[in-house]
Design a protein around this motif. Sequence first.
Motif, PDB file in Angstrom:
ATOM      1  N   GLY A  64     -11.737  29.549 -13.548  1.00 47.00           N
ATOM      2  CA  GLY A  64     -12.670  29.913 -12.492  1.00 47.00           C
ATOM      3  C   GLY A  64     -13.898  30.588 -13.056  1.00 47.00           C
ATOM      4  N   SER A  65     -14.799  30.977 -12.187  1.00 46.11           N
ATOM      5  CA  SER A  65     -16.056  31.586 -12.626  1.00 46.11           C
ATOM      6  C   SER A  65     -15.859  32.915 -13.340  1.00 46.11           C
ATOM      7  CB  SER A  65     -16.996  31.771 -11.432  1.00 46.11           C
ATOM      8  OG  SER A  65     -17.398  30.504 -10.954  1.00 46.11           O
ATOM      9  N   ALA A  83     -26.480  27.502 -28.500  1.00 46.86           N
ATOM     10  CA  ALA A  83     -26.679  28.025 -27.145  1.00 46.86           C
ATOM     11  C   ALA A  83     -25.467  27.668 -26.288  1.00 46.86           C
ATOM     12  CB  ALA A  83     -27.936  27.451 -26.511  1.00 46.86           C
ATOM     13  N   VAL A  84     -25.205  28.505 -25.294  1.00 45.97           N
ATOM     14  CA  VAL A  84     -24.078  28.302 -24.387  1.00 45.97           C
ATOM     15  C   VAL A  84     -24.624  28.211 -22.966  1.00 45.97           C
ATOM     16  CG1 VAL A  84     -21.905  29.257 -23.522  1.00 45.97           C
ATOM     17  CG2 VAL A  84     -22.565  29.623 -25.922  1.00 45.97           C
ATOM     18  N   ILE A  85     -24.125  27.228 -22.240  1.00 49.91           N
ATOM     19  CA  ILE A  85     -24.504  27.035 -20.839  1.00 49.91           C
ATOM     20  C   ILE A  85     -23.246  27.257 -19.999  1.00 49.91           C
ATOM     21  CG2 ILE A  85     -25.351  25.376 -19.131  1.00 49.91           C
ATOM     22  CD1 ILE A  85     -26.762  23.972 -21.572  1.00 49.91           C
ATOM     23  N   CYS A  86     -23.348  28.126 -19.007  1.00 46.32           N
ATOM     24  CA  CYS A  86     -22.195  28.465 -18.174  1.00 46.32           C
ATOM     25  C   CYS A  86     -22.399  27.906 -16.770  1.00 46.32           C
ATOM     26  CB  CYS A  86     -22.014  29.973 -18.117  1.00 46.32           C
ATOM     27  SG  CYS A  86     -21.723  30.670 -19.752  1.00 46.32           S
ATOM     28  N   ILE A  87     -21.377  27.204 -16.277  1.00 44.39           N
ATOM     29  CA  ILE A  87     -21.450  26.520 -14.986  1.00 44.39           C
ATOM     30  C   ILE A  87     -20.287  26.985 -14.108  1.00 44.39           C
ATOM     31  CG2 ILE A  87     -21.351  24.283 -13.826  1.00 44.39           C
ATOM     32  CD1 ILE A  87     -23.824  24.473 -15.565  1.00 44.39           C
ATOM     33  N   GLY A  88     -20.617  27.462 -12.916  1.00 44.73           N
ATOM     34  CA  GLY A  88     -19.576  27.879 -11.991  1.00 44.73           C
ATOM     35  C   GLY A  88     -20.103  27.966 -10.573  1.00 44.73           C
ATOM     36  N   VAL A  89     -19.189  28.189  -9.639  1.00 45.32           N
ATOM     37  CA  VAL A  89     -19.542  28.321  -8.222  1.00 45.32           C
ATOM     38  C   VAL A  89     -18.730  29.459  -7.627  1.00 45.32           C
ATOM     39  CG1 VAL A  89     -19.512  27.196  -5.955  1.00 45.32           C
ATOM     40  CG2 VAL A  89     -19.994  25.845  -7.988  1.00 45.32           C
ATOM     41  N   VAL A  90     -19.415  30.347  -6.922  1.00 46.38           N
ATOM     42  CA  VAL A  90     -18.749  31.394  -6.162  1.00 46.38           C
ATOM     43  C   VAL A  90     -19.294  31.324  -4.735  1.00 46.38           C
ATOM     44  CG1 VAL A  90     -18.309  33.866  -5.909  1.00 46.38           C
ATOM     45  CG2 VAL A  90     -18.504  32.870  -8.201  1.00 46.38           C
ATOM     46  N   ILE A  91     -18.400  31.076  -3.800  1.00 42.30           N
ATOM     47  CA  ILE A  91     -18.785  30.972  -2.391  1.00 42.30           C
ATOM     48  C   ILE A  91     -18.244  32.179  -1.655  1.00 42.30           C
ATOM     49  CG2 ILE A  91     -18.569  29.604  -0.284  1.00 42.30           C
ATOM     50  CD1 ILE A  91     -18.266  27.124  -2.109  1.00 42.30           C
ATOM     51  N   PRO A 119     -28.781  32.283 -26.857  1.00 44.10           N
ATOM     52  CA  PRO A 119     -28.962  32.040 -25.421  1.00 44.10           C
ATOM     53  C   PRO A 119     -27.631  31.724 -24.747  1.00 44.10           C
ATOM     54  CG  PRO A 119     -30.526  30.756 -26.716  1.00 44.10           C
ATOM     55  CD  PRO A 119     -29.532  31.338 -27.683  1.00 44.10           C
ATOM     56  N   VAL A 120     -27.369  32.405 -23.652  1.00 43.49           N
ATOM     57  CA  VAL A 120     -26.221  32.121 -22.792  1.00 43.49           C
ATOM     58  C   VAL A 120     -26.806  32.001 -21.391  1.00 43.49           C
ATOM     59  CG1 VAL A 120     -24.018  32.943 -21.882  1.00 43.49           C
ATOM     60  CG2 VAL A 120     -24.617  33.387 -24.282  1.00 43.49           C
ATOM     61  N   SER A 121     -26.897  30.778 -20.899  1.00 44.66           N
ATOM     62  CA  SER A 121     -27.590  30.588 -19.622  1.00 44.66           C
ATOM     63  C   SER A 121     -26.635  30.671 -18.438  1.00 44.66           C
ATOM     64  CB  SER A 121     -28.393  29.295 -19.603  1.00 44.66           C
ATOM     65  OG  SER A 121     -27.560  28.184 -19.707  1.00 44.66           O
ATOM     66  N   PHE A 122     -27.185  31.122 -17.328  1.00 39.57           N
ATOM     67  CA  PHE A 122     -26.460  31.450 -16.107  1.00 39.57           C
ATOM     68  C   PHE A 122     -26.572  30.295 -15.119  1.00 39.57           C
ATOM     69  CE2 PHE A 122     -26.101  33.737 -12.003  1.00 39.57           C
ATOM     70  CZ  PHE A 122     -24.978  34.508 -12.234  1.00 39.57           C
ATOM     71  N   GLY A 123     -25.594  29.418 -15.125  1.00 43.34           N
ATOM     72  CA  GLY A 123     -25.570  28.295 -14.191  1.00 43.34           C
ATOM     73  C   GLY A 123     -24.555  28.532 -13.088  1.00 43.34           C
ATOM     74  N   LEU A 124     -24.505  29.753 -12.591  1.00 40.02           N
ATOM     75  CA  LEU A 124     -23.560  30.125 -11.542  1.00 40.02           C
ATOM     76  C   LEU A 124     -24.231  29.976 -10.183  1.00 40.02           C
ATOM     77  CD1 LEU A 124     -20.680  31.332 -11.136  1.00 40.02           C
ATOM     78  CD2 LEU A 124     -21.784  33.560 -11.023  1.00 40.02           C
ATOM     79  N   VAL A 125     -23.666  29.132  -9.343  1.00 39.27           N
ATOM     80  CA  VAL A 125     -24.147  28.974  -7.979  1.00 39.27           C
ATOM     81  C   VAL A 125     -23.431  30.016  -7.130  1.00 39.27           C
ATOM     82  CG1 VAL A 125     -24.168  27.427  -5.979  1.00 39.27           C
ATOM     83  CG2 VAL A 125     -24.654  26.528  -8.256  1.00 39.27           C
TER      84      VAL A 125
END
Length: 158
Positions: A64-65, A83-91, A119-125
């Motif tokens: 999970g996120s 670089a690291v790209i982070c992908i998640g969803v929190v509703i 770089p660690v990017s924030f791809g959290l919706v």
Amino acid sequence: MATSLKNLNDYKKEGFGDISEKKFGIVVADWHSEITDVLCAGAIDTLLKHGAQKEHIFRNTVPGSFELTLGAQFLAMQEEIDAVICIGVVIKGDTKHDDYINHAVANGLTNVSLKFNKPVSFGLVTTNNLEQALDRAGGKHGNKGVEAAAAAIHMLSF
């Protein structure tokens, strides 16, 4: 960023450096995979569009996120990852769990980035409902994965 003011797919492309030899780790939360898979695809497409090699993109899945932070740290520890790209969803739900998770992930990813100087990017919706999440996963507001990948590329060009 208020997505009602700017589409997530609109980003400044000027000044991006050559990423053909850069290696990217992508950490994807499995929770809400119907959304995170679309976000991840947007991130990968963006990296490839800007010259990344497919074999230099490594996708890892966490439950999970909340687990994005440790997943990002595992990748950032690897010297060959640029670089690291982070992908998640929190509703948002009936409780305040979303506040705790969003805050923990934002702080955790910032700390990982600073600790490993990568770089660690924030791809959290982070949304109030499923419809808003879908709007940010290739819907009317674009794709947060695209934005996260563009941020990683931009930071590598810094």
